[in-house]
Design a protein around this motif. Structure first.
Motif, PDB file in Angstrom:
ATOM      1  N   VAL A  39       0.871  -1.169   0.000  1.00  0.00           N
ATOM      2  CA  VAL A  39       0.000   0.000   0.000  1.00  0.00           C
ATOM      3  C   VAL A  39       0.916   1.228   0.000  1.00  0.00           C
ATOM      4  N   THR A  40       0.489   2.257  -0.705  1.00  0.00           N
ATOM      5  CA  THR A  40       1.306   3.472  -0.809  1.00  0.00           C
ATOM      6  C   THR A  40       0.450   4.684  -0.484  1.00  0.00           C
ATOM      7  N   PRO A  41       0.379   5.023   0.793  1.00  0.00           N
ATOM      8  CA  PRO A  41      -0.417   6.204   1.141  1.00  0.00           C
ATOM      9  C   PRO A  41       0.268   7.473   0.643  1.00  0.00           C
ATOM     10  N   LYS A  42      -0.541   8.483   0.412  1.00  0.00           N
ATOM     11  CA  LYS A  42       0.012   9.794   0.051  1.00  0.00           C
ATOM     12  C   LYS A  42       0.539  10.434   1.320  1.00  0.00           C
ATOM     13  N   ARG A  43       1.256  11.526   1.153  1.00  0.00           N
ATOM     14  CA  ARG A  43       1.789  12.250   2.309  1.00  0.00           C
ATOM     15  C   ARG A  43       1.282  13.683   2.288  1.00  0.00           C
ATOM     16  N   SER A  44       0.954  14.173   3.480  1.00  0.00           N
ATOM     17  CA  SER A  44       0.532  15.573   3.605  1.00  0.00           C
ATOM     18  C   SER A  44       1.784  16.445   3.595  1.00  0.00           C
ATOM     19  N   GLY A  45       1.576  17.759   3.606  1.00  0.00           N
ATOM     20  CA  GLY A  45       2.703  18.682   3.672  1.00  0.00           C
ATOM     21  C   GLY A  45       3.560  18.451   4.900  1.00  0.00           C
ATOM     22  N   GLY A  46       2.957  17.986   5.987  1.00  0.00           N
ATOM     23  CA  GLY A  46       3.678  17.683   7.225  1.00  0.00           C
ATOM     24  C   GLY A  46       4.181  16.252   7.279  1.00  0.00           C
ATOM     25  N   ASN A  47       4.158  15.537   6.154  1.00  0.00           N
ATOM     26  CA  ASN A  47       4.633  14.158   6.004  1.00  0.00           C
ATOM     27  C   ASN A  47       3.760  13.127   6.735  1.00  0.00           C
ATOM     28  N   THR A  48       2.507  13.482   7.005  1.00  0.00           N
ATOM     29  CA  THR A  48       1.563  12.547   7.613  1.00  0.00           C
ATOM     30  C   THR A  48       1.015  11.625   6.534  1.00  0.00           C
ATOM     31  N   ARG A  49       0.970  10.325   6.827  1.00  0.00           N
ATOM     32  CA  ARG A  49       0.388   9.369   5.882  1.00  0.00           C
ATOM     33  C   ARG A  49      -1.103   9.639   5.755  1.00  0.00           C
ATOM     34  N   LEU A  50      -1.574   9.680   4.515  1.00  0.00           N
ATOM     35  CA  LEU A  50      -3.002   9.842   4.255  1.00  0.00           C
ATOM     36  C   LEU A  50      -3.457   8.727   3.322  1.00  0.00           C
ATOM     37  N   TYR A  51      -4.433   7.976   3.775  1.00  0.00           N
ATOM     38  CA  TYR A  51      -4.931   6.815   3.038  1.00  0.00           C
ATOM     39  C   TYR A  51      -6.246   7.159   2.341  1.00  0.00           C
ATOM     40  N   SER A  52      -6.430   6.588   1.179  1.00  0.00           N
ATOM     41  CA  SER A  52      -7.659   6.783   0.410  1.00  0.00           C
ATOM     42  C   SER A  52      -8.588   5.589   0.622  1.00  0.00           C
ATOM     43  N   GLN A  53      -9.786   5.699   0.089  1.00  0.00           N
ATOM     44  CA  GLN A  53     -10.721   4.570   0.138  1.00  0.00           C
ATOM     45  C   GLN A  53     -10.154   3.387  -0.635  1.00  0.00           C
ATOM     46  N   ALA A  54      -9.482   3.652  -1.737  1.00  0.00           N
ATOM     47  CA  ALA A  54      -8.840   2.577  -2.510  1.00  0.00           C
ATOM     48  C   ALA A  54      -7.775   1.881  -1.663  1.00  0.00           C
ATOM     49  N   ASP A  55      -7.025   2.652  -0.866  1.00  0.00           N
ATOM     50  CA  ASP A  55      -6.034   2.057   0.033  1.00  0.00           C
ATOM     51  C   ASP A  55      -6.715   1.167   1.071  1.00  0.00           C
ATOM     52  N   ILE A  56      -7.837   1.635   1.612  1.00  0.00           N
ATOM     53  CA  ILE A  56      -8.578   0.836   2.601  1.00  0.00           C
ATOM     54  C   ILE A  56      -9.033  -0.479   1.970  1.00  0.00           C
ATOM     55  N   GLU A  57      -9.544  -0.404   0.753  1.00  0.00           N
ATOM     56  CA  GLU A  57      -9.979  -1.621   0.053  1.00  0.00           C
ATOM     57  C   GLU A  57      -8.796  -2.564  -0.175  1.00  0.00           C
ATOM     58  N   GLN A  58      -7.638  -2.008  -0.507  1.00  0.00           N
ATOM     59  CA  GLN A  58      -6.433  -2.811  -0.694  1.00  0.00           C
ATOM     60  C   GLN A  58      -6.047  -3.493   0.621  1.00  0.00           C
ATOM     61  N   LEU A  59      -6.119  -2.752   1.711  1.00  0.00           N
ATOM     62  CA  LEU A  59      -5.812  -3.324   3.021  1.00  0.00           C
ATOM     63  C   LEU A  59      -6.795  -4.437   3.386  1.00  0.00           C
ATOM     64  N   GLU A  60      -8.062  -4.249   3.047  1.00  0.00           N
ATOM     65  CA  GLU A  60      -9.062  -5.293   3.314  1.00  0.00           C
ATOM     66  C   GLU A  60      -8.766  -6.550   2.495  1.00  0.00           C
ATOM     67  N   LEU A  61      -8.315  -6.370   1.252  1.00  0.00           N
ATOM     68  CA  LEU A  61      -7.949  -7.516   0.426  1.00  0.00           C
ATOM     69  C   LEU A  61      -6.746  -8.244   1.028  1.00  0.00           C
ATOM     70  N   ILE A  62      -5.753  -7.481   1.459  1.00  0.00           N
ATOM     71  CA  ILE A  62      -4.577  -8.073   2.091  1.00  0.00           C
ATOM     72  C   ILE A  62      -4.990  -8.874   3.320  1.00  0.00           C
ATOM     73  N   SER A  63      -5.869  -8.297   4.121  1.00  0.00           N
ATOM     74  CA  SER A  63      -6.360  -8.976   5.320  1.00  0.00           C
ATOM     75  C   SER A  63      -7.079 -10.269   4.958  1.00  0.00           C
ATOM     76  N   GLN A  64      -7.928 -10.199   3.955  1.00  0.00           N
ATOM     77  CA  GLN A  64      -8.666 -11.392   3.530  1.00  0.00           C
ATOM     78  C   GLN A  64      -7.696 -12.483   3.072  1.00  0.00           C
ATOM     79  N   LEU A  65      -6.705 -12.121   2.270  1.00  0.00           N
ATOM     80  CA  LEU A  65      -5.755 -13.110   1.758  1.00  0.00           C
ATOM     81  C   LEU A  65      -4.910 -13.714   2.877  1.00  0.00           C
ATOM     82  N   THR A  66      -4.434 -12.870   3.790  1.00  0.00           N
ATOM     83  CA  THR A  66      -3.625 -13.409   4.883  1.00  0.00           C
ATOM     84  C   THR A  66      -4.467 -14.267   5.823  1.00  0.00           C
ATOM     85  N   ASN A  67      -5.736 -13.921   6.005  1.00  0.00           N
ATOM     86  CA  ASN A  67      -6.631 -14.753   6.826  1.00  0.00           C
ATOM     87  C   ASN A  67      -6.882 -16.107   6.184  1.00  0.00           C
TER      88      ASN A  67
END
Length: 125
Positions: free
Chosen positions: A34-62
């Motif tokens: 997963v590759t979250p974007k970064r804010s001006g302050g270098n904070t990770r920001l995740y999109s809905q697509a990132d969340i869906e990717q994380l859910e897929l990763i979770s499903q596969l590892t489970n």
């Protein structure tokens, strides 16, 4: 940028939405899953697509697939998606070419029915 890819969620919110620990998201980022974007302050920001990717990763590892397998599956899915888009573009171009060919064939038929000679125009029968 469509709404699915708009970076919205800080890591704590993204982790909660995906049902994971924030450290797990950092590990997945380090592995390139997963590759979250970064804010001006270098904070990770995740999109809905990132969340869906994380859910897929979770499903596969489970399902017992290790991270190397997950990486391979996601790579294959991405390559398949690219191929599907390429086929769609080629099909679109083919429809355009087919339409143009049909127009040229009709024009040729009409032209072959009409014989041009100096000073007169005759239609073949």
């Amino acid at each position: 940028m469509d709404d699915r890819h708009r970076p919205l969620y800080m890591i704590s919110v993204a982790a909660e939405l995906a049902g994971m620990h924030p450290q797990t998201l950092r590990v997945y980022e380090s592995k390139g899953l997963v590759t979250p974007k970064r804010s001006g302050g270098n904070t990770r920001l995740y999109s809905q697509a990132d969340i869906e990717q994380l859910e897929l990763i979770s499903q596969l590892t489970n399902e017992g697939i290790n991270l190397a397998g997950v990486i391979r599956i996601i790579d294959l899915e991405n390559r398949l998606e690219e191929r599907i888009k390429r086929v769609e573009r080629l099909e679109h171009r083919m429809r355009i070419v087919t339409k143009r060919l049909h127009e040229l064939e009709v024009r040729h038929r009409v032209t072959s029915l009409v014989r041009y000679s100096p000073g007169e125009l005759r239609i073949r029968s």
